[in-house]
Design an enzyme around this catalytic site. Structure first.
Site, PDB file in Angstrom:
ATOM      1  CB  SER A   1      -0.943   0.008   1.197  1.00 44.13           C
ATOM      2  OG  SER A   1      -2.144  -0.605   0.835  1.00 44.13           O
TER       3      SER A   1
ATOM      4  CE  LYS B   1      -4.062   0.994  -1.387  1.00 42.42           C
ATOM      5  NZ  LYS B   1      -4.309   0.033  -0.377  1.00 42.42           N
TER       6      LYS B   1
ATOM      7  CE1 TYR C   1      -3.953  -0.783  -5.072  1.00 42.48           C
ATOM      8  CE2 TYR C   1      -4.987  -2.945  -5.224  1.00 42.48           C
ATOM      9  CZ  TYR C   1      -4.501  -1.898  -4.462  1.00 42.48           C
ATOM     10  OH  TYR C   1      -4.557  -1.976  -3.098  1.00 42.48           O
TER      11      TYR C   1
ATOM     12  CE1 TYR D   1      -3.660  -0.607   4.858  1.00 41.46           C
ATOM     13  CE2 TYR D   1      -1.943  -0.825   6.484  1.00 41.46           C
ATOM     14  CZ  TYR D   1      -2.398  -0.995   5.200  1.00 41.46           C
ATOM     15  OH  TYR D   1      -1.579  -1.559   4.258  1.00 41.46           O
TER      16      TYR D   1
ATOM     17  CB  VAL E   1      -0.250  -5.897   4.134  1.00 44.41           C
ATOM     18  CG1 VAL E   1      -1.569  -5.337   4.608  1.00 44.41           C
ATOM     19  CG2 VAL E   1      -0.223  -6.052   2.629  1.00 44.41           C
TER      20      VAL E   1
HETATM   21  N1  GLU Z   1      -2.260  -5.589  -2.248  1.00 41.25           N
HETATM   22  C1  GLU Z   1      -3.066  -5.278  -1.160  1.00 41.25           C
HETATM   23  C2  GLU Z   1      -4.520  -5.251  -1.515  1.00 41.25           C
HETATM   24  O1  GLU Z   1      -4.920  -4.554  -2.410  1.00 41.25           O
HETATM   25  C3  GLU Z   1      -2.647  -3.983  -0.539  1.00 41.25           C
HETATM   26  C4  GLU Z   1      -2.624  -4.250   0.847  1.00 41.25           C
HETATM   27  C5  GLU Z   1      -2.013  -3.155   1.653  1.00 41.25           C
HETATM   28  O2  GLU Z   1      -0.785  -3.025   1.752  1.00 41.25           O
HETATM   29  O3  GLU Z   1      -2.828  -2.430   2.244  1.00 41.25           O
HETATM   30  O4  GLU Z   1      -5.303  -5.905  -0.871  1.00 41.25           O
END
Ligand code: GLU
Length: 462
Positions: free
Chosen positions: A160, A163, A288, A340, A358
């Site tokens: 993530s 992002k 993504y 988060y 994650v």
């Molecule tokens: N690849 C993960 C997903 O889209 C991202 C998870 C993360 O690092 O929040 O579920």
């Protein structure tokens, strides 16, 4: 001609002043070792590319000469990096006492090491089986000072943290207004992949899954997906000071195979007409997953965070990658939505823009000062690295880096932006000056912040 004009010495060139400062035994020679030493103590790696020109010139000298550069050779060699050298020697880098800062950070690292609570992310084998014990911390300041401890050169997937960069790219290519016609900028108050949109039928913000898929749909539109991804990877490499950023194919395959929730979110957004016209969902999701699977090290992520700290300019290469306004927008969202379900608590407790993933990575940005990456795979219930959170809390308890530390809170913490010696001597000098001028008010001010009235200056004057 007035007398004073004849008495003013000619302005010495910067190089001469630096040479004199380093030639401590006054034999008219400065060695390569001395130059390297002064850089290292300041946290500047002599091998880093910013200084390559200087060291290429020194390398080209015969070996005996390298250990005894005269003024002329010294000046020629440091000229390409004169401004950095000047700031190093004058103690003007953003963290002046870098060796002290590093020592404290090392202690915090050590304290966090014993924390083995939490568990790896379990939804894909690559993360489930990652070595849980790994722990690395890397820091890059906006002046290119760097600190590394632990597993800083081991690769992990960006997850993530990607992002942030997808958002910056979407903003650079489409403008803020257009981007936010497709994605909100409020914390969602929900878990990062919850099946929910805001009242306008848009994802809440670009730092959760729905919003990140949306920003992906806005990056490098009109190109084939391979090309779109390669261009994103190229930007990551620039953020990482032109080092190679990898791609973890196994992670990407696993992400894709387990992406039911992401697909559900994508279809839900499609139903609400949230995407830009002509968006191809499978290409968007593919892009993504690929960006989540970029493979980076702690060191590289800290350079990326350092580039955000410097308003979009890489601190090592000095190349501008994003505009300052884009970075400002990204940092604002990281401050409110980057961690988060812990984002509110993080803003309260740590007070710095950050983003976690994650894989156990946390990037933290101290604007105009430094970028930090902590990597340790065990996660807490919110999905943040246990050691990453612990490190960040301890760091803002020891250093005055929380955005809302007031003056009185700061008095009990170390301010890494000032040199301790300079601060102390400044206080003493001001106290002596104020007392000798009979400025009672100024004396009272200094005493009230704890200045020692009996502390003497270097001559013992009080
Ligand atoms: N690849 C993960 C997903 O889209 C991202 C998870 C993360 O690092 O929040 O579920």
């Amino acid at each position: 001609m007035p007398l004073t004009a004849t008495l003013t010495p000619p302005k010495k060139e910067e190089e001469t002043l630096l040479f004199r400062a380093l030639d401590t035994d006054h034999d008219g020679r400065v060695s390569r070792q001395t130059i390297e030493q002064v850089l290292k103590v300041s946290g500047v790696d002599p091998r880093q590319s910013q200084l390559a020109e200087t060291f290429d010139l020194i390398d080209a000298l015969p070996e005996e000469q390298q250990s005894q550069l005269d003024l002329e050779t010294f000046s020629r060699c440091i000229k390409p990096n004169i401004s950095l050298f000047t700031r190093v020697v004058k103690g003007e880098l953003v963290i002046p006492d870098f060796h002290i800062f590093g020592r404290e950070i090392g202690q915090i690292f050590q304290d966090c090491l014993s924390d083995t609570s939490g568990a790896n992310a379990g939804y894909i084998p690559e993360l489930r089986n990652a070595a849980s014990e790994r722990f690395g911390i890397s820091i890059f300041t906006v002046d290119g000072q760097q600190y590394h401890r632990g597993d800083c050169d081991e690769a992990f997937s960006a997850q993530s943290t990607t992002k942030t960069i997808n958002y910056c790219l979407a903003v650079e290519q489409n403008g803020l207004d257009l981007v936010h016609r497709h994605v909100g900028r409020e914390p969602s108050g929900r878990v990062f992949n919850e099946l929910t949109l805001n009242d306008a039928g848009l994802p809440h913000n670009p730092m959760i899954n729905a919003g990140a898929m949306m920003t992906c749909s806005l990056v490098n539109r009109g190109l084939a997906v391979d090309e779109r991804f390669e261009r994103i990877r190229q930007v990551w490499q620039e953020l990482a000071s032109d080092t190679e950023v990898g791609f973890d194919e196994a992670v990407c395959r696993s992400e894709s195979a387990t992406a039911h929730r992401n697909w559900a979110l994508a279809h839900y957004m499609m139903e609400k007409n949230a995407f830009p016209e002509n968006t191809d969902l499978s290409e968007t999701l593919d892009l993504y997953f690929r960006t989540c699977s970029l493979s980076v090290t702690c060191r590289q992520m800290a350079m990326l965070a350092g580039s955000l700290a410097a308003g979009g300019v890489n601190p090592i290469t000095n190349h501008r990658i994003f505009s300052s306004l884009t970075v400002q927008a990204c940092l604002s969202l990281m401050s409110s939505c980057g961690m988060y379900d812990y984002s509110g608590e993080w803003a309260f407790r740590v007070g710095l823009p950050a983003k976690s993933g994650v894989s156990g990575a946390v990037i933290i940005v101290v604007p105009n000062v430094m970028g930090i990456c902590i990597w340790s795979p065990r996660l807490d219930a919110c999905g943040n690295s246990v050691r990453g959170i612990r490190f960040a809390k301890a760091m803002v308890d020891r250093f005055s880096l929380h955005a809302f530390d007031s003056i009185d809170l700061r008095t009990n913490k170390i301010n890494p932006l000032v040199s301790r010696i300079q601060a102390e001597s400044q206080e003493k000098a001001t106290l002596i000056e104020a007392a000798s001028n009979g400025d009672l008010m100024a004396v009272q001010h200094l005493l009230s912040i704890g200045a020692d009235p009996s502390a003497g200056d270097y001559d013992g004057r009080t």
